[in-house]
Design a protein around this motif. Structure first.
Motif, mmCIF file in Angstrom:
data_model
loop_
_atom_site.group_PDB
_atom_site.id
_atom_site.type_symbol
_atom_site.label_atom_id
_atom_site.label_comp_id
_atom_site.label_asym_id
_atom_site.label_seq_id
_atom_site.Cartn_x
_atom_site.Cartn_y
_atom_site.Cartn_z
ATOM 1 N N UNK A 408 0.850 -1.189 0.000
ATOM 2 C CA UNK A 408 0.000 0.000 0.000
ATOM 3 C C UNK A 408 0.883 1.235 0.000
ATOM 4 N N UNK A 409 0.404 2.260 -0.701
ATOM 5 C CA UNK A 409 1.087 3.547 -0.801
ATOM 6 C C UNK A 409 0.164 4.622 -0.237
ATOM 7 N N UNK A 410 0.597 5.257 0.854
ATOM 8 C CA UNK A 410 -0.224 6.253 1.548
ATOM 9 C C UNK A 410 -1.588 5.640 1.853
ATOM 10 N N UNK A 411 -2.659 6.391 1.670
ATOM 11 C CA UNK A 411 -3.999 5.851 1.936
ATOM 12 C C UNK A 411 -4.830 5.765 0.662
ATOM 13 N N UNK A 412 -4.149 5.755 -0.494
ATOM 14 C CA UNK A 412 -4.882 5.887 -1.752
ATOM 15 C C UNK A 412 -4.712 4.728 -2.723
ATOM 16 N N UNK A 413 -3.524 4.123 -2.741
ATOM 17 C CA UNK A 413 -3.206 3.166 -3.793
ATOM 18 C C UNK A 413 -2.682 1.876 -3.195
ATOM 19 N N UNK A 414 -3.058 0.760 -3.801
ATOM 20 C CA UNK A 414 -2.555 -0.547 -3.393
ATOM 21 C C UNK A 414 -2.285 -1.383 -4.640
ATOM 22 N N UNK A 415 -1.390 -2.332 -4.495
ATOM 23 C CA UNK A 415 -1.129 -3.318 -5.547
ATOM 24 C C UNK A 415 -1.237 -4.690 -4.921
ATOM 25 N N UNK A 416 -1.995 -5.570 -5.556
ATOM 26 C CA UNK A 416 -2.186 -6.922 -5.051
ATOM 27 C C UNK A 416 -2.126 -7.886 -6.216
ATOM 28 N N UNK A 417 -1.641 -9.084 -5.965
ATOM 29 C CA UNK A 417 -1.575 -10.062 -7.046
ATOM 30 C C UNK A 417 -0.724 -11.248 -6.687
ATOM 31 N N UNK A 418 -0.050 -11.804 -7.704
ATOM 32 C CA UNK A 418 0.750 -13.019 -7.516
ATOM 33 C C UNK A 418 2.236 -12.737 -7.424
#
Length: 485
Positions: A408-418
């Motif tokens: 997660x980056x700050x409270x705005x962006x996330x990356x999820x996956x494999x």
């Protein structure tokens, strides 16, 4: 010349050949490779007998897929770009994200789309139940693609659901990685069950030279994808196998894997499905045009913007690494990373340590124990540098292997996956990452992070630097091997 006089001549010839091999390697090996990777290969070639080092390099030195596979990837990328022009016009209040969106679009062809909903599943059993239920509700088609897909007592309901779907007229397609499948317990049993169920299935990246199917044998399709009717998609870190992976060593040590999956609804489902379509086309030569269309859905309130970022040796660039680094440098307040295998390249290590030294709250969640000794020790070799930079490291307590993959980056962006944050995921594995923009999604991940924090112990620099010298040496040696790609 008698036989006895041949000895000195042969020695001279061998020395000349050895010199020429090493000289050729010095010229060829560094070509289009990271300096650290080239250096690691050259060390291996120079320290081993030349014929062994060169043979290993010829077998494992190229991370490129065969030309035919890369051509299919390019063909599908063009199709995706042509059919999704304009979709990326999503309204959001953060123009700083636009360059990252454009980067992702350029690298992987997928657009940013709005109007999405997401639900997280943080336990093994609830994820399998949710995916099985979704298969039971499918009416048109099911696309399942998993790095490891194995029939056992835990996954039997999943396989039963696939068979039931076929019986009610649903088209079911399944992809599983060949090498990972062979190494899984019950591989033959799994194949028999798929045949019995009547599903259409294929192996991914098969290593079958006798059938003309060959590429670097440790290139793997590491994606985890389940798509149903174009309405629902699951992705994340969890394979379809018991949480112990049914391996004797894991059972003896009491190891169980903890994963995180996400269920998406909305236009992003088409992006996830596009990866399945790409891999299905690559393995079977069947292009699923009809299943590629987006299912119309009304826009909902509090929806999420999301973008699928595919990566792997089928692409020219390391798409996931470029995405990760771009977001790391954009952080203003906090960066929280969860990765079971954390072996960053220099660019990522600089991005993370620079953020921490700039006063940004940077935290890393990893496992206290490891299931892959070389990677585990290579990962540990980075801890001191991270701790000195100000990164807080949390060790998820044994005997659980924390296998979730997100940040997660700050409270705005996330990356999820494999994708792991290691050089294998950056260069050798086919991966899926989904970038999600939306505070509600990040808030949900914050709860997951707190759960992990409550089940972890924090690692401190003073304790780490006092570990046994032998362990430190082993960590550093393993770090060298991680660069050999």
């Amino acid at each position: 010349m008698d036989v006895a006089s041949w000895g000195p001549t042969l020695v001279i010839v061998a020395a000349v050949v050895d010199f020429l091999i090493r000289l050729t390697c010095l010229i060829y090996v560094p070509r289009n490779r990271r300096p650290q990777t080239a250096t690691a290969w050259l060390l291996a070639i120079f320290f081993l007998p030349p014929y062994i080092g060169v043979t290993l390099f010829l077998l494992l030195g190229s991370r490129r897929l065969p030309k035919s596979r890369r051509a299919k990837q390019a063909e599908v990328n063009s199709f995706i770009t042509e059919t999704t022009e304009g979709i990326e016009e999503v309204k959001h209040d953060h123009p700083w994200l636009d360059p990252v969106v454009e980067l992702n679009r350029h690298l992987g062809a997928m657009p940013l789309v709005g109007g999405n909903q997401a639900k997280l599943y943080g336990t093994y059993d609830e994820t399998l139940v949710a995916m099985t239920e979704a298969i039971n509700n499918a009416t048109k088609w099911v696309h399942a693609e998993f790095y490891i897909l194995a029939l056992d007592k835990t996954t039997a309901p999943f396989f039963d659901a696939l068979e039931a779907a076929v019986k009610r007229g649903v088209t079911v397609r399944v992809l599983l990685d060949h090498v990972a499948g062979v190494r899984a317990v019950g591989y033959r049993r799994t194949k028999r069950r798929l045949r019995k169920a009547g599903v259409q299935w294929s192996l991914m990246l098969p290593v079958q030279p006798w059938r003309g199917k060959w590429q670097r044998p440790d290139l793997r399709n590491h994606r985890k994808i389940l798509v149903l009717d174009g309405n629902v998609a699951f992705t994340g870190s969890q394979n379809v196998v018991d949480s112990s992976y049914n391996k004797k060593g894991n059972l003896r040590r009491g190891l169980h894997w903890k994963d995180l999956m996400v269920r998406f609804e909305g236009p992003i489902v088409a992006g996830v499905n596009a990866l399945f379509i790409t891999d299905w086309y690559t393995e079977t030569n069947e292009l699923l045009m009809r299943e590629a269309s987006t299912v119309p859905r009304p826009r909902v309130q509090n929806s999420l913007d999301a973008q699928v970022v595919p990566s792997g040796p089928g692409f020219d660039g390391e798409n996931n690494l470029r995405l990760f680094n771009s977001l790391l440098y954009l952080a203003q307040e906090r960066i929280i990373i969860t990765s079971p295998y954390f072996v960053p390249d220099e660019s990522m290590l600089y991005a993370i340590t620079t953020a921490a030294q700039s006063g940004i709250d940077v935290q890393l969640f990893v496992s206290e124990i490891g299931d892959q000794p070389v990677v585990y020790h290579a990962q540990r070799s980075y801890y001191e540098e991270l701790l000195r930079a100000g990164v807080r490291i949390w060790l998820y307590k044994a005997p659980t292997v924390l296998h979730s993959k997100f940040f997660t980056i700050d409270d705005e962006v996330a990356v999820i996956g494999s994708s792991n944050m290691d050089m294998r995921s950056f260069s050798l594995n086919l991966e899926i990452s989904v970038m999600v923009h939306g505070k509600t999604f990040v808030d949900d991940l914050r709860k997951v992070e707190q759960e992990y924090r409550d089940t972890s112990r924090e690692l401190f620099l003073d304790d780490w630097t006092e570990r046994p010298r032998a362990a430190a040496v082993l960590d550093n040696v393993a770090r060298l091997t991680a660069a050999v790609q």
